[in-house]
Scaffold this active site. Structure first.
Site, PDB file in Angstrom:
ATOM      1  N   ASP A  88       0.995  -1.248   0.117  1.00 45.79           N
ATOM      2  CA  ASP A  88      -0.099   0.117  -0.032  1.00 45.79           C
ATOM      3  C   ASP A  88       1.012   1.291  -0.075  1.00 45.79           C
ATOM      4  O   ASP A  88       1.804   1.154   0.463  1.00 45.79           O
ATOM      5  CB  ASP A  88      -0.947   0.095   1.390  1.00 45.79           C
ATOM      6  CG  ASP A  88      -2.066   0.924   0.946  1.00 45.79           C
ATOM      7  OD1 ASP A  88      -3.257   0.360   0.944  1.00 45.79           O
ATOM      8  OD2 ASP A  88      -2.048   2.090   0.902  1.00 45.79           O
ATOM      9  N   ASP A 129      -8.747  -4.748  -3.295  1.00 50.00           N
ATOM     10  CA  ASP A 129      -9.778  -4.020  -2.762  1.00 50.00           C
ATOM     11  C   ASP A 129      -9.823  -2.635  -3.091  1.00 50.00           C
ATOM     12  O   ASP A 129     -10.330  -1.770  -2.095  1.00 50.00           O
ATOM     13  CB  ASP A 129     -10.217  -4.619  -1.474  1.00 50.00           C
ATOM     14  CG  ASP A 129     -11.650  -4.341  -0.970  1.00 50.00           C
ATOM     15  OD1 ASP A 129     -12.624  -4.030  -1.952  1.00 50.00           O
ATOM     16  OD2 ASP A 129     -11.585  -3.854   0.241  1.00 50.00           O
ATOM     17  N   LYS A 169     -11.925  -5.276  -7.079  1.00 52.59           N
ATOM     18  CA  LYS A 169     -12.850  -4.489  -6.752  1.00 52.59           C
ATOM     19  C   LYS A 169     -13.169  -3.439  -8.402  1.00 52.59           C
ATOM     20  O   LYS A 169     -12.154  -3.061  -8.786  1.00 52.59           O
ATOM     21  CB  LYS A 169     -12.999  -3.511  -5.872  1.00 52.59           C
ATOM     22  CG  LYS A 169     -13.943  -2.358  -5.511  1.00 52.59           C
ATOM     23  CD  LYS A 169     -13.694  -1.194  -4.620  1.00 52.59           C
ATOM     24  CE  LYS A 169     -14.046  -2.075  -3.382  1.00 52.59           C
ATOM     25  NZ  LYS A 169     -13.867  -0.933  -2.169  1.00 52.59           N
TER      26      LYS A 169
END
Length: 214
Positions: A88, A129, A169
């Site tokens: 991330d 996601d 997603k």
């Protein structure tokens, strides 16, 4: 002190009363999103049997891992024989059983660091996601969401093993059907679902691809 907008108050009230939020707190998950991955784990069926998104022993890479709800679930599903790496741009608290990398997953230096952790080259499962920071303009938010999904597809093409699995997603928008079409060309089985744990008014859906063709 600035007053909260009615929409913010409504969101806070709904969030506090959300059964998945309450369940996540009880069970020690960092976000309600954990239950979406649990649903995706067995969403693909074949001959009446579930095909597991994350098999025991899988090497898993999660893109956009913060705050770590999916990471926690992935660690449990992969088991001690597997491995989980979360990536991330934002720093996040460690997740027991997972390696956390901070940076851009398409950056060459980050990919080199990832390869050093994997030891086997390509990975078994890629999860994403990721969601954009919403600006409130529907068309702009859709484009930002599509850009993140496209980046995840690029990572898959370069790093997923033949036969591997992918969950990402997607947001309803101009490029939605093109991405589903792209996935059908890349995977043996593709399913698009909206998990029960996804908020009904959210435009999000999840695409699960099984059996990467390489």
């Amino acid at each position: 002190m600035a007053k909260q907008r009615p929409s913010s108050k409504r969101w806070l009230r709904e969030h506090h009363n959300d059964p998945y939020v309450q369940q996540a707190r009880r069970e020690g998950y960092r976000s309600r999103a954990a239950y979406k991955l649990m649903e995706l784990q067995e969403v693909v069926k074949e001959d009446g049997k579930s095909l597991l998104l994350i098999p025991v022993g899988a090497n898993v890479v999660e893109l956009g891992a913060a705050p770590g709800g999916w990471t926690q679930v992935a660690v449990k599903l992969a088991g001690v024989e597997g491995s989980v790496v979360g990536i991330d741009l934002l720093a996040m608290d460690p997740v027991p059983g997972a390696e956390i990398l901070v940076g851009d997953f398409l950056d060459d230096a980050m990919l080199a660091q990832l390869q050093g952790l994997l030891h086997e080259g390509r990975v078994d499962v890629v999860l994403s996601d990721m969601a954009p920071n919403m600006c409130g303009v529907k068309s702009a938010d859709q484009l930002r969401g599509e850009a993140l999904a496209e980046a995840a597809f690029q990572f898959v093409e370069e790093n997923l093993k033949t036969g591997g699995n992918f969950a990402v997603k997607l947001f309803n928008g101009p490029g939605f059907h093109d991405m589903v079409k792209q996935a059908r060309a890349m995977f043996t089985v593709v399913k698009v679902v909206k998990p029960d744990s996804s908020r009904s008014r959210s435009p999000e859906h999840y695409l699960v691809g099984m059996g990467f063709k390489g």
